[in-house]
Design an enzyme around this catalytic site. Sequence first.
Site, PDB file in Angstrom:
ATOM      1  N   GLU A 134       0.843  -1.197   0.000  1.00  0.00           N
ATOM      2  CA  GLU A 134       0.000   0.000   0.000  1.00  0.00           C
ATOM      3  C   GLU A 134       0.883   1.253   0.000  1.00  0.00           C
ATOM      4  OE1 GLU A 134      -1.118   0.148   4.704  1.00  0.00           O
ATOM      5  OE2 GLU A 134      -1.907  -1.524   3.563  1.00  0.00           O
ATOM      6  N   LYS A 136       2.899   4.536   0.966  1.00  0.00           N
ATOM      7  CA  LYS A 136       3.413   5.152   2.193  1.00  0.00           C
ATOM      8  C   LYS A 136       3.216   6.649   2.017  1.00  0.00           C
ATOM      9  CE  LYS A 136       7.268   5.204   5.402  1.00  0.00           C
ATOM     10  NZ  LYS A 136       7.012   6.557   5.833  1.00  0.00           N
ATOM     11  N   ASP A 138       3.053  10.574   2.512  1.00  0.00           N
ATOM     12  CA  ASP A 138       3.960  11.539   3.105  1.00  0.00           C
ATOM     13  C   ASP A 138       3.135  12.686   3.668  1.00  0.00           C
ATOM     14  OD1 ASP A 138       6.302  12.598   3.854  1.00  0.00           O
ATOM     15  OD2 ASP A 138       6.937  13.246   1.872  1.00  0.00           O
ATOM     16  N   TYR A 247      -4.813   3.029   7.466  1.00  0.00           N
ATOM     17  CA  TYR A 247      -4.005   1.911   6.993  1.00  0.00           C
ATOM     18  C   TYR A 247      -3.768   0.830   8.035  1.00  0.00           C
ATOM     19  CZ  TYR A 247      -0.395   4.771   9.199  1.00  0.00           C
ATOM     20  OH  TYR A 247       0.311   5.525  10.075  1.00  0.00           O
ATOM     21  N   LYS A 343      11.266   2.476   0.302  1.00  0.00           N
ATOM     22  CA  LYS A 343      11.414   3.917   0.093  1.00  0.00           C
ATOM     23  C   LYS A 343      11.750   4.210  -1.364  1.00  0.00           C
ATOM     24  CE  LYS A 343      12.173   6.665   3.295  1.00  0.00           C
ATOM     25  NZ  LYS A 343      11.360   7.680   3.975  1.00  0.00           N
ATOM     26  N   CYS A 437      27.691  37.314 -26.934  1.00  0.00           N
ATOM     27  CA  CYS A 437      27.302  35.949 -27.273  1.00  0.00           C
ATOM     28  C   CYS A 437      28.511  35.007 -27.190  1.00  0.00           C
ATOM     29  CB  CYS A 437      26.725  35.921 -28.691  1.00  0.00           C
ATOM     30  SG  CYS A 437      26.421  34.250 -29.281  1.00  0.00           S
ATOM     31  N   CYS A 440      29.290  33.920 -31.074  1.00  0.00           N
ATOM     32  CA  CYS A 440      29.741  34.836 -32.135  1.00  0.00           C
ATOM     33  C   CYS A 440      30.191  36.188 -31.595  1.00  0.00           C
ATOM     34  CB  CYS A 440      28.635  35.016 -33.170  1.00  0.00           C
ATOM     35  SG  CYS A 440      27.212  35.913 -32.510  1.00  0.00           S
ATOM     36  N   CYS A 455      21.023  36.839 -28.454  1.00  0.00           N
ATOM     37  CA  CYS A 455      22.023  37.191 -29.452  1.00  0.00           C
ATOM     38  C   CYS A 455      21.245  37.594 -30.705  1.00  0.00           C
ATOM     39  CB  CYS A 455      22.922  35.991 -29.729  1.00  0.00           C
ATOM     40  SG  CYS A 455      23.886  36.203 -31.246  1.00  0.00           S
ATOM     41  N   CYS A 460      24.599  33.759 -36.357  1.00  0.00           N
ATOM     42  CA  CYS A 460      25.430  33.241 -35.265  1.00  0.00           C
ATOM     43  C   CYS A 460      25.564  31.726 -35.430  1.00  0.00           C
ATOM     44  CB  CYS A 460      24.747  33.589 -33.942  1.00  0.00           C
ATOM     45  SG  CYS A 460      25.351  32.675 -32.523  1.00  0.00           S
TER      46      CYS A 460
HETATM   47  S1  IVH Z   1       2.138   1.059   8.986  1.00  0.00           S
HETATM   48  C1  IVH Z   1       2.452  -0.546  13.188  1.00  0.00           C
HETATM   49  N1  IVH Z   1       1.262   1.959   6.701  1.00  0.00           N
HETATM   50  O1  IVH Z   1       4.963   5.911   8.021  1.00  0.00           O
HETATM   51  C2  IVH Z   1       2.147   0.205  11.933  1.00  0.00           C
HETATM   52  N2  IVH Z   1       2.564   3.456   8.022  1.00  0.00           N
HETATM   53  O2  IVH Z   1       7.516   4.930   9.673  1.00  0.00           O
HETATM   54  C3  IVH Z   1       3.335   0.865  11.331  1.00  0.00           C
HETATM   55  N3  IVH Z   1       2.837   5.685   7.040  1.00  0.00           N
HETATM   56  O3  IVH Z   1       4.594   7.955  10.405  1.00  0.00           O
HETATM   57  C4  IVH Z   1       3.014   1.826  10.269  1.00  0.00           C
HETATM   58  N4  IVH Z   1       1.703   5.309   5.195  1.00  0.00           N
HETATM   59  O4  IVH Z   1       2.224   7.245   9.661  1.00  0.00           O
HETATM   60  C5  IVH Z   1       1.974   2.258   7.800  1.00  0.00           C
HETATM   61  N5  IVH Z   1       0.410   2.623   4.634  1.00  0.00           N
HETATM   62  C6  IVH Z   1       1.098   2.900   5.738  1.00  0.00           C
HETATM   63  C7  IVH Z   1       1.678   4.175   5.949  1.00  0.00           C
HETATM   64  C8  IVH Z   1       2.416   4.399   7.107  1.00  0.00           C
HETATM   65  C9  IVH Z   1       2.403   6.196   5.878  1.00  0.00           C
HETATM   66  C10 IVH Z   1       3.667   6.420   8.011  1.00  0.00           C
HETATM   67  C11 IVH Z   1       3.203   6.311   9.405  1.00  0.00           C
HETATM   68  C12 IVH Z   1       4.454   6.583  10.196  1.00  0.00           C
HETATM   69  C13 IVH Z   1       5.544   6.150   9.272  1.00  0.00           C
HETATM   70  C14 IVH Z   1       6.147   4.867   9.778  1.00  0.00           C
END
Ligand code: IVH
Length: 701
Positions: A134, A136, A138, A247, A343, A437, A440, A455, A460
């Site tokens: 899923e 991650k 930000d 999540y 990551k 330039c 030229c 230019c 040129c």
């Molecule tokens: S699971 C025990 N799932 O990432 C559960 N974390 O380093 C551990 N984050 O700040 C986290 N998307 O908020 C999980 N799909 C996702 C996530 C997620 C973002 C963030 C989480 C935390 C950091 C964990």
Amino acid sequence: MYDAKTQKEYIQTGKALLDQPDQVSVEQLPILRKLLRFHEWKYYVQDDPIISDYEYDMLFKTLERLEVAHPELVTPDSPTQRVGSDLSSDFATVTHLSPMLSLENSYNAEDLEDFEQQVRKLTGEEGPITYVVEPKFDGSTVTLIYENNYLVRGATRGNGQQGDDITPNVKTMPTIPLSADFSARSIHKVELRGEALIRKDYFDKINQQRAIDGLPLFANPRNAAAGGLRMKDPKEAAQRRLDTFVYQMTFAQDLNGNDATDKFASHSEMLQYLSEIGFLVPNDLIKVCKNITEVSDFCKWAEANREQYPYEIDGMVVKVNRLDLQKQCGFTSHHPRWAIAYKFKAKQATSILEDVIYQVGKVGAITPVAKIKPVELAGVTVSSVSLHNEEFIRSKDIRIGDHVVVERAGDVIPYIVKSLPDLRDESVKPIAFPTHCPSCQTTLVKEEDVAAWRCPNYHCPEQVIQRMVHFVSKNAMNIDGMGESQVRKFYDLGWLNNFDDIYRLPYDKIRSLEGFGQRSADNLQKAIEASKNNPIRRLLYGLSIHHLGRKASKLIAGQVKHVLDLKDWDLEQFTSIKEIGPILAENVMAFFKIPENISLLESLESLGVNLNQTEEDLPVELPTDGPLSGKTILFTGTLVQMKRKEAQTLAEKAGAKNISAVSKNLNILVAGEKAGSKLKKAQALGTVKIMDEQAFLDLIS
Ligand code: IVH
């Protein structure tokens, strides 16, 4: 706290350690800790990070690895002993029902395989293991508690054990249900984890408005979200339009106080349930994978398409799907052992600006280009970055020798985000923009309200070469086998001074040139011959008339029987074409007033180049009352009932406009057999209507 000299030393030490993280020794533990503390200070205290998150993670991992091997050397103030905290005194502090942990990071397929081995060791599982992958997100973490189906509390991450009570703010978020049917699964009290974030397009709007209001801009959607969660006035929090994706279910009890997480067999079932009872779950970017290879393929795909996703994501999270296996894996004090983050490669890095060179464009515009110490950005080594124009250099206060932060997001060309003036020493020099330039030596000129110096010398050498390169390029005359290096070579040999020379090239001599053979010379000749029959819109575009782009070339081509008819066109004729303004019109008229240009076109025609309007130049009239009027469409994959070209013609007859890329602007994607990345991209966007060939035919009939 840290002076410029010390800061520079830290950067250099960091780079040296990062070059060979495996070689870092126990003796270097103290310096590694100091280094991490310094970068934490830059990030958290100064809000001005100078290394990427990825680089920081690599250093942190190196420290962790050494400390795991030598637990006796762990100090109480080591950065590994800290759990990040963002507690504020403005809110009541509340204790989480289960501690908020971090995630272990991985960066490639190999790391993911190691993760799987670890899971097998912990669980003894020898059969296939399925994973949920899923996004991650930000953004900023939120944790929600529901009791008796009602939302009773929302809190921030805080220090992992305790967070800020932000219930009133959380209640303003439309994506968080105020009540949800947990009791159907006999769950009485539950704690959910999620991430609050702002859509990227809405974030841009917020910043535009802030610029108008004279407020400082947010550096990124994450900061805007984190700030939004902590607004003292819930009404203001609501204006940030935060969306919260859930999540994880980290705690669940039934009425008798017994653990109720076993009401689900797998993580995917749990997410599915949360989605059904009204929570926002990123269904379009979640995949249940049958094995770890599928996991890494999906992670790589998501990384390649990250820019298309409407929210900022910095990686993917891989979770063991079966909850019984998760239980067997357990936790460390820092992270769950059944999950790992994948990551994405950093989009930003720091480098040093070593030199500035000046490029001359096809209409003479001078573009400064920074030569930087090569750095890797999102998987590509970058050593040249455009500085656009003099104003850009001044406004960002960029100097030669500066440390600079460079960013490359997806397919976007790399750019310089900022310089780091704190790290300057005496050797840093201001950038002196040239007055003449570089090709030229003609004195450069600058028109009012135009950013670029130019230019003015049409002859040129560099302009001639760039015009030629443009003339043969894909979107202009499309001469395959001829690019910048061939153009330069032929120019140096005195064979190319103007476009018509392309049609007089001495192929017998080319055959014996170094780097050419019989075959490539023949192919070049074929490509040049073929270009003679191009529609005139390509020729018009290839002429490098200032501001005359592809679209306008096409519009003009659609209105003129022969290119030379344009000699007699007046302003009114040009501007009667919608989308052609007076400036462009003046430029085209000026071109056709110059006798040399007319003889050039005559010469091209005498050499066999087509100057007459072709079928392809004629405008396609899209019906405005068809079933697909006003819609854009794209066909992908193999169609079985008709050829793609036929399908496109049918779509046009139904009023749709065919476009070639999946983007926000695409309305309909017709996916044939074996549809690949375009289909996935459209699915990820979530805004495209996707249908198969038959559905398309039904729609237009
Ligand atoms: S699971 C025990 N799932 O990432 C559960 N974390 O380093 C551990 N984050 O700040 C986290 N998307 O908020 C999980 N799909 C996702 C996530 C997620 C973002 C963030 C989480 C935390 C950091 C964990």
